[in-house]
Design an enzyme around this catalytic site. Structure first.
Site, PDB file in Angstrom:
ATOM      1  N   GLU A   1       0.892  -1.581   0.388  1.00  0.00           N
ATOM      2  CA  GLU A   1      -0.254   0.255  -0.068  1.00  0.00           C
ATOM      3  C   GLU A   1       1.038   1.095  -0.055  1.00  0.00           C
ATOM      4  O   GLU A   1       0.910   1.772   0.939  1.00  0.00           O
ATOM      5  CB  GLU A   1      -0.411  -0.136   1.518  1.00  0.00           C
ATOM      6  N   CYS A  45     -10.344   0.350   8.124  1.00  0.00           N
ATOM      7  CA  CYS A  45     -10.090   1.199   8.027  1.00  0.00           C
ATOM      8  C   CYS A  45     -10.872   3.171   7.251  1.00  0.00           C
ATOM      9  O   CYS A  45     -10.788   3.505   7.709  1.00  0.00           O
ATOM     10  CB  CYS A  45      -8.379   1.769   7.775  1.00  0.00           C
TER      11      CYS A  45
HETATM   12  O1  FUB Z   1      -2.759  -0.547   9.367  1.00  0.00           O
HETATM   13  C1  FUB Z   1      -3.960   0.164   9.541  1.00  0.00           C
HETATM   14  C2  FUB Z   1      -4.265   0.672   8.609  1.00  0.00           C
HETATM   15  O2  FUB Z   1      -4.628  -0.821   7.599  1.00  0.00           O
HETATM   16  C3  FUB Z   1      -3.539   1.569   7.130  1.00  0.00           C
HETATM   17  O3  FUB Z   1      -3.526   2.685   7.474  1.00  0.00           O
HETATM   18  C4  FUB Z   1      -4.586   1.381   6.121  1.00  0.00           C
HETATM   19  O4  FUB Z   1      -3.496   1.099   4.929  1.00  0.00           O
HETATM   20  C5  FUB Z   1      -4.869  -0.480   6.088  1.00  0.00           C
HETATM   21  O5  FUB Z   1      -3.302  -0.999   5.567  1.00  0.00           O
HETATM   22 ZN    ZN Z   2      -7.897   3.085   4.735  1.00  0.00          ZN
END
Ligand code: FUB
Ligand code: ZN
Length: 656
Positions: free
Chosen positions: A329, A424
């Protein structure tokens, strides 16, 4: 202070913009009830894996149940990611902000009860992370690379502060203080404490917020420590993994991620490029910019400026999306902005908005407001559907339902989803929309700066009022009426957006004026009542990317005012890659009240490729002829609210 100067007290801002009030009412009427039902496992939904795959439990979130188990009100195991609690906290934060514009006793009953539940779930020493409490109490703070414990508590602290400010609920703040005290007791430079920060930044920005409410210096010191210490001892995390069982992961296969992924590969103060997981970077930068302001630490601010430059000038999509790959990501390298395999997580756009807001508090520079505007009207807003019950995790610039059949593109969905296993994003966009009144102004001892063209009525110190009226983003005329009964002497700074900097007009009290743009703002003296009429440049623009962006060579993106546009199959034939805009595309705008809750549409002269069709996969080249046609474009934020189909932002262009 004399009677004629203004204090820097936060103004009371009432949003009057039709565009934004539609969304803010949606938050109250649909989004918050829907998300609450989902988190209580009371909604009949499908939960998708954010990567496009199947989630282990395709029906339930368990987020509230985890808190109930930790509080002793239910039995069972924790379910979901170790940071599942944060879905509830971000929702609580969104609800808190909504009370400022829509008091709601029924919702407040729910949120008061939720505070009681959270208090019951919290350990006596302030610790609260339900995964560890329920299923791994011996591993507390033992696997910080992936535990998200401080991330989770940071999200509560943000929510607790917001709820306390909105409702005066003392318990909400006490929970936050107990958490911060727990973290302070366990982390910091003193011997015997843990000399490291959470793998996922968040606690830094949360402690800065808590400091502003409590004035407890320990919280600011700890936030500062976490920042300047980040990346000083990357092997700390490896030693912890070794001690806890290298591959005994609590998030599958996470032990193998690089130090770069979580921004500990080198000291934060020397980091120059935005690297690794995009959300982590922007949360980290948000905390860093906030702490830099509160402490006056110039090195921290310089690090923020370097990372801002890296993100915004070389690593950001035209929509404001960030994160060029789904692998980790993450950011990749300068000008690597692929449109089909990108990530551009909603949370990353929300986080960049937070970062920009904090930078604006450090320096009156229009570019920060430009990026907030870009996110609010494009990259962040696309994360939520017009019905408030569907969400994007990934916000692509090219989409095709068929991508689901290619594992390297399956994270790019062409329809928003009910919910995600890693959820999230939905509550993150909710808390942003319900708090946009906090993004319109900053007040310094010298000036009131207005950053956004979001119609509102604001009351400042000493009864000074500013009313902004407009039909933005569809119309380019902005009217400001300043009422200044106490003849306060100040300056009004109005951001002139980058897309209008070469062409705008201003009338002050009805007379045209030519005003210089200074760091993105025009400035006007305020000594009494005042009206300002600003007309921005709403000509439709064809943007090209830097020639270093391989993916966009020969292509243009269409923008009008703040809005980036896209073509969707709902309005155009399929196989959109076979179309190109004409050299003179004769771009025409009209408002269409009948689609997508009412949007400005753009039509463009275009042509479709007439390559002779054969059944062969490959055949000898034959020159292409082009058949004139037209394309219809809609604002990017509104795509995927009709039938499923292809979408593109970057379009081929004749002669480009
Ligand atoms: O790791 C917590 C949250 O989940 C991150 O901010 C998002 O990118 C997702 O991976
Ligand atoms: Zn998110």
């Amino acid at each position: 202070m004399t009677a004629s100067t203004l204090s820097t007290a936060t103004p009371k801002v009432t949003i009057t913009s039709d565009f934004w009030n539609t969304y803010r009412q949606l938050i109250v009427k649909e989004v918050l009830p829907y998300q609450w039902a989902v988190m209580n496992d009371e909604a009949d939904i499908n939960i998708t894996d954010e990567k496009g795959g199947e989630n282990p439990d395709s029906k339930n979130s368990h987020a509230v149940a985890n808190l109930k188990i930790a509080a002793g009100q239910m039995t069972g195991h924790h379910f979901g990611f170790p940071f599942q609690d944060t879905d509830v906290y971000k929702w609580l934060e969104a609800a808190s902000y909504s009370f400022s514009y829509q008091p709601n006793p029924d919702l407040k009953q729910i949120t008061d009860n939720l505070i009681d539940l959270i208090a019951d779930a919290q350990e006596d020493d302030g610790y609260l992370s339900t995964f560890f409490q329920i299923d791994a109490p011996k591993r507390r703070f033992k696997r910080l690379q992936q535990s998200h414990e401080l991330y989770t508590m940071g999200h509560y602290i943000e929510a607790g502060v917001a709820y306390h400010q909105a409702t005066g609920n003392e318990k909400a703040l006490t929970i936050a203080i107990k958490m911060a005290d727990c973290i302070d007791a366990n982390f910091g430079p003193a011997d015997g404490k843990i000399h490291a920060a959470d793998g996922h930044p968040e606690i830094e920005l949360a402690l800065a917020k808590l400091f502003e409410v409590t004035h407890e210096q320990r919280y600011l010191d700890l936030a500062h420590y976490f920042l300047v210490n980040r990346g000083v001892d990357p092997e700390f995390y490896d030693r912890q993994l070794e001690a806890d069982g290298f591959d005994n992961d609590i998030i599958p296969n996470m032990h193998g991620v690089t130090h770069t992924y979580y921004q500990v590969d080198q000291p934060l103060l020397t980091q120059k490029d935005a690297k690794g997981h995009a959300v982590r970077v922007v949360y980290l930068c948000t905390g860093m910019a906030h702490v830099a302001r509160l402490t006056g630490d110039k090195d921290l601010l310089a690090a923020c400026e370097r990372l801002w430059d890296s993100i915004v000038h070389r690593r950001m999509y035209v929509t404001g999306g960030i994160g060029s790959t789904n692998v980790g990501e993450a950011f990749t390298y300068d000008y690597d902005l692929p449109n089909e395999t990108m990530y551009a997580e909603t949370c990353a756009s929300v986080g960049l908005t937070f970062f920009a807001k904090q930078m604006l508090q450090n320096e009156a520079k229009g570019e920060y407001g430009d990026i907030i505007e870009k996110e609010l009207f494009n990259g962040a807003l696309s994360g939520i559907s017009l019905d408030g019950k569907h969400f994007f995790y990934v916000n692509p610039l090219t989409a095709d339902p068929k991508f689901q059949q290619n594992p390297s593109k399956a994270h790019i969905m062409s329809q928003r989803q009910d919910w995600f296993g890693c959820a999230c994003c939905p509550s993150n966009i909710a808390r942003l929309v319900s708090s946009i009144d906090q993004y319109v102004y900053t007040v310094t001892d010298k000036a009131i700066l207005t950053h956004q063209f979001i119609a509102n009525k604001a009351t400042f110190d000493q009864g000074l009022e500013i009313e902004q009226t407009s039909n933005f983003p569809w119309d380019n005329h902005i009217h400001y009426a300043v009422t200044n009964p106490n003849k306060v002497q100040t300056t009004l700074g109005i951001r002139i957006p980058s897309w209008s900097r070469s062409d705008f007009t201003v009338k002050v009290n009805g007379s045209s004026q030519t005003l210089p743009v200074n760091q993105g703002f025009i400035y006007l003296d305020v000594t009494g009542d005042l009206t300002v009429d600003l007309t921005l440049d709403f000509s439709i623009r064809e943007l090209q990317a830097n020639t270093a962006v391989a993916e966009d060579a020969g292509k243009v993106a269409i923008q009008r005012g703040p809005m980036v546009y896209c073509v969707e199959q709902a309005d155009n034939p399929e196989n959109l890659w076979n179309y190109r805009l004409a050299a003179d595309a004769n771009l025409q705008y009209h408002f269409n009240a009948n689609i997508l809750n009412g949007v400005g549409e753009i039509t463009a002269q275009a042509a479709v490729r007439q390559t002779p069709q054969t059944d062969a996969l490959y055949s000898n080249y034959q020159p292409t002829t082009w058949q004139p046609t037209s394309l219809t474009l809609v604002p990017y934020y509104a795509w995927a609210n009709r039938e499923d189909g292809q979408m593109r932002v970057w379009l081929s262009k004749e002669n480009a």
